[in-house]
Design a protein around this motif. Structure first.
Motif, mmCIF file in Angstrom:
data_model
loop_
_atom_site.group_PDB
_atom_site.id
_atom_site.type_symbol
_atom_site.label_atom_id
_atom_site.label_comp_id
_atom_site.label_asym_id
_atom_site.label_seq_id
_atom_site.Cartn_x
_atom_site.Cartn_y
_atom_site.Cartn_z
ATOM 1 N N CYS A 1 2.240 1.679 -3.411
ATOM 2 C CA CYS A 1 1.214 2.207 -4.491
ATOM 3 C C CYS A 1 1.065 3.862 -4.127
ATOM 4 C CB CYS A 1 0.160 1.536 -4.440
ATOM 5 S SG CYS A 1 0.417 -0.270 -4.852
ATOM 6 N N TRP B 1 -6.851 -1.978 -3.090
ATOM 7 C CA TRP B 1 -5.493 -2.467 -2.332
ATOM 8 C C TRP B 1 -5.652 -3.895 -2.223
ATOM 9 C CZ3 TRP B 1 -5.292 -1.784 3.736
ATOM 10 C CH2 TRP B 1 -4.183 -2.474 4.024
ATOM 11 N N LEU C 1 0.716 -1.351 -0.021
ATOM 12 C CA LEU C 1 0.217 0.047 -0.080
ATOM 13 C C LEU C 1 0.573 1.243 -0.122
ATOM 14 C CD1 LEU C 1 -2.965 1.250 0.132
ATOM 15 C CD2 LEU C 1 -2.622 1.168 2.772
ATOM 16 N N PHE D 1 -5.466 2.604 -8.462
ATOM 17 C CA PHE D 1 -5.924 3.279 -7.388
ATOM 18 C C PHE D 1 -6.421 4.676 -7.387
ATOM 19 C CE2 PHE D 1 -4.235 1.074 -3.246
ATOM 20 C CZ PHE D 1 -3.534 0.087 -3.913
ATOM 21 N N LEU E 1 -10.396 2.547 -1.713
ATOM 22 C CA LEU E 1 -9.002 2.244 -1.320
ATOM 23 C C LEU E 1 -9.088 0.890 -1.172
ATOM 24 C CD1 LEU E 1 -6.211 3.531 -1.064
ATOM 25 C CD2 LEU E 1 -6.716 3.446 1.307
#
Ligand SMILES: Nc1ncnc2c1ncn2[C@@H]1O[C@H](COP(=O)(O)OP(=O)(O)OP(=O)(O)O)[C@@H](O)[C@H]1O
Ligand SMILES: [Mg+2]
Lengths: 269, 266
Positions: free
Chosen positions: A36, A220, A33, A154, A216
Motif C-alpha cells: 500500500c 491499515w 502495508l 491511506f 495509518l
C-alpha cells in the motif's frame, strides 16, 4: 496413559497451528502495508479519489468529533476543577485541560471515533468487494487494487487524522472553558494565561505524531482485514463473514491504538 | 521471444487443482489457438469456472502449467501479470460489477484507469458500447437496479471496451432470452472479426453455442475431452462425449422422431 499422550499431542498441534496462522497473518499484514505504501508513491497521482476519501473519512467525521471533543473537554474541566481546588490551584485548569487533550485524549478519543465511523465502513466495503469478486475483477482488468482502492484511503486517513485531532482539541478547550469559566467561575484570564504558559511545542508534536500513527493504523488494519477476508480461518463467507471481520477490525484497531499510545508516549516522554 | 510465434494464446498442461479434499481438476490439458473461439461445456459443478480462473491467474494450479502467450502465469511477478492482463477482457459468471458505481462508470473504469483518454472520448466510446448492448438508457443506473440479463450485458460491454486480445466469457448468455442471446452471438462474431481476439467461452447453451465455436471442449471428471471442431465433437466416438451430445441435443432429435411417428400413425 495413551489418552494423555493424545491430549497433550493435540494441544501442541493446536498451539502450533495457531502460532503458524497468526504468524502468517502478521506476515500478510506486513506485506499488505508495504504494498500500500509503495503504491502511494508510485505514479500516476490522482487527486480526485483522495479528496473523495478525505471527504468520507474526514469531513463526514467532523460533527461527531466536535461533539465528543466538547464533551471530553467539559468533563475534564469538571473533574479537574474539583481536584485542583483541593490544592487551591483552580487557575491551572486551562493548562490541565489543554495538556490532557493535546498529549493524550485528543489523539486517542478522536482515533477511536474514526475507528467506529470510518474504519468499520472501510473494512465492510473492501470485504464486500472481495466477497463479490469485485477485487478479482479489478485485477483481471489490469487495475492494481492497491493503487486504485488502497492508496487514496491511506493518504486520506493519514492526512485526516491530525486535522480531526486538532478539531477535537479545539472543541475540548472550548468545552472546558464553558464549564470551567462560565459555570464554575474560574478566572477567564487565568484559564488561557496558564494554557499559554504551560503548553510547549513538544506537547503539540506528541499529539501530532500520535494522530499520524493512529491514522495509518486504522486504515491499515481495517482495509487489510477486509482485503483478506477470503483467507480468514473461520471462512469469511457472505454477510456473516463481512460482519465478523468488521468486528475484528474495530476491536483490533482500538487495541492497537491504545497499545501504540503507550509506546509512543514512552518513546517521546 | 517465442512469445510472438506461438500459435497458442493459452495452454494448460497437466493442470491439477484441489480444494481441500476435493480434487476438481485432475489432469487438464487444453489449448486455445490464437484468433479462435474455444467453448468449454460440461455439467454444472465440474470445474469450468475454476479452469477459467486458472487462465486469469486468479487461482494457481497445484501442479502443471498455465501458459498465456507462452508465459507461465504461476511463476509471474505481479507486474508481469498486470502486463499480460492488459490484453484480457473478462466476464465473470456472477458478472462482478462494481456495485457502488453507475453502469456508465463501470464500463468507463478501465479507460479511466489505464488510458489517458479524454472524458469526451470516454463518453463517446462507452455510450457506443452501451448502445451495442441495448443499454443506451441505462448509463445512470446502479447495478442493483438492473435485471440479471442486463447485468450480463453491462459485463460484456465492460469486457470489450478496451479492445482485448483474449476474451473470457463465463456463461455470457445465461439469463438472457433467445433473441437477446442471438443478438449477443451476432455481436460477438462482429467484434471478433474486427478485433481478431481469441476467445474462451463457458456455456450451457448447447447446441446453439456450437455455431460460435471453432473448438469445443468437454470437461468430465476433472479432465478435458475433445477440444475439437463442433462437427467432430458431435460425431465423436468417445462414449462420454457421445453421452453428453445425446443428452443435450437428443431431445431435439427424439422429438422430431416422435413427431414423424405421430404423423405416420394418423
Ligand atoms: N474457491 C473454492 N473453494 C472451494 N471449492 C471450490 C471453489 N471454487 C470452486 N470450488 C469447487 O469446484 C467445483 C467446480 O466449480 P466450478 O465453479 O468451476 O463449476 P462450474 O463447472 O463452473 O459449474 P457451473 O456450470 O454451475 O458454473 C465445485 O465442486 C466447487 O464446489
Ligand atoms: Mg461456472
Amino acid at each position: 496413559m495413551m489418552w494423555m499422550v493424545h491430549t497433550v499431542g493435540r494441544f501442541f498441534q493446536k498451539l502450533g497451528g495457531d502460532f503458524l496462522f497468526y504468524l502468517e497473518q502478521a506476515g500478510r499484514m506486513g506485506i499488505f502495508l508495504g504494498a500500500c505504501l509503495l503504491s502511494i508513491v508510485r505514479p500516476p497521482f490522482k487527486l480526485g479519489p483522495i479528496v473523495r476519501q478525505m471527504h468520507f473519512i474526514g469531513s463526514r467525521s467532523t460533527f461527531v468529533i466536535l461533539f465528543t471533543g466538547s464533551f471530553t473537554g467539559m468533563v475534564l474541566a469538571l473533574q479537574g476543577y474539583y481536584t485542583l481546588r483541593k490544592f487551591g490551584s483552580e487557575g491551572l485548569l486551562g493548562a490541565a485541560v489543554a495538556l490532557s487533550l493535546l498529549r493524550e485524549l485528543g489523539p486517542v478519543i478522536a482515533a477511536l471515533m474514526v475507528v467506529g465511523r470510518a474504519g468499520s465502513a472501510i473494512c465492510a466495503e473492501v470485504g464486500i468487494m472481495r466477497n463479490s469478486e469485485q477485487i478479482d475483477a479489478l485485477e483481471c482488468m489490469a487495475i492494481d487494487p492497491y493503487k486504485y482502492l488502497m492508496a487514496p484511503k491511506f493518504v486520506a486517513g493519514i492526512l485526516s487524522m491530525p486535522l480531526l485531532t486538532a478539531i477535537f482539541d479545539m472543541a475540548g478547550i472550548v468545552g472546558g472553558y464553558l464549564v470551567g469559566v462560565s459555570m464554575l467561575g474560574v478566572n477567564k484570564g487565568a484559564y488561557f494565561q496558564q494554557m499559554y504558559a504551560s503548553v510547549v511545542w513538544n506537547d503539540v508534536k506528541m499529539g501530532l505524531v500520535k494522530s499520524l500513527v493512529f491514522g495509518l493504523l486504522i486504515i491499515w488494519i481495517s482495509a487489510c482485514k477486509g482485503y483478506f477476508l477470503h483467507l480468514e480461518r473461520s471462512g469469511g463467507f457472505g454477510a456473516e463473514g463481512v460482519s465478523r471481520v468488521t468486528t475484528d477490525a474495530v476491536v483490533l484497531s482500538s487495541v492497537a491504538i491504545l497499545v501504540w499510545d503507550y509506546l509512543l508516549s514512552a518513546i517521546m516522554l | 521471444m517465442t512469445q510472438k510465434n506461438t500459435k497458442f494464446a493459452i495452454e494448460l498442461i497437466d493442470v491439477e487443482r484441489s480444494f481441500g479434499q476435493q480434487q476438481v481438476l485432475k489432469k487438464v490439458n487444453l489449448v486455445v489457438r490464437e484468433g479462435t473461439t474455444t467453448v468449454i461445456v460440461g455439467p454444472s459443478g465440474q470445474g469450468k469456472s475454476v479452469i477459467l480462473k486458472h487462465m486469469l491467474g486468479l487461482l494457481k494450479p497445484d501442479a502443471g502449467k498455465v501458459l498465456v502467450y507462452g508465459q507461465d502465469m504461476a511463476s509471474m511477478s505481479k507486474r508481469q501479470m498486470k502486463e499480460v492482463r492488459k490484453d484480457f477482457g473478462v466476464l465473470f459468471q456472477n458478472v462482478a460489477l462494481f456495485d457502488s458505481m453507475t453502469v456508465f462508470d463501470n464500463v468507463a473504469l478501465p479507460l479511466r484507469e489505464r488510458t489517458d483518454t479524454s472524458e469526451t472520448e470516454i463518453r463517446d466510446n462507452v455510450e457506443e458500447k452501451l448502445a451495442l448492448m441495448d443499454l443506451a438508457e441505462m448509463g445512470a443506473k446502479y447495478p442493483a437496479q438492473l435485471s440479471g440479463g442486463m447485468k450480463k450485458r453491462v459485463g460484456l460491454a465492460r469486457a470489450l471496451v478496451m479492445k482485448p486480445r483474449i476474451v473470457f466469457f463465463d456463461e455470457p448468455t445465461t439469463g438472457l432470452d433467445v433473441s437477446k442471446s442471438n443478438e449477443i452471438y451476432r455481436l460477438f462474431h462482429k467484434t471478433q472479426a474486427k478485433l481478431k481476439y481469441s476467445a474462451v467461452i463457458v456455456s450451457h447453451d448447447v447446441p446453439k453455442i456450437f455455431k460460435l465455436a471453432d473448438y469445443v471442449a468437454l470437461i468430465h471428471d476433472g479432465e478435458i475431452l475433445g477440444n475439437m471442431s463442433p462437427e467432430q465433437f458431435q460425431l465423436s466416438d468417445n462414449p462420454v462425449i457421445r453421452a453428453f451430445v445425446e443428452e443435450t441435443m437428443g431431445p431435439i432429435y427424439s422429438s422430431e422422431r416422435e413427431e414423424r411417428f405421430f404423423y405416420e400413425k394418423v
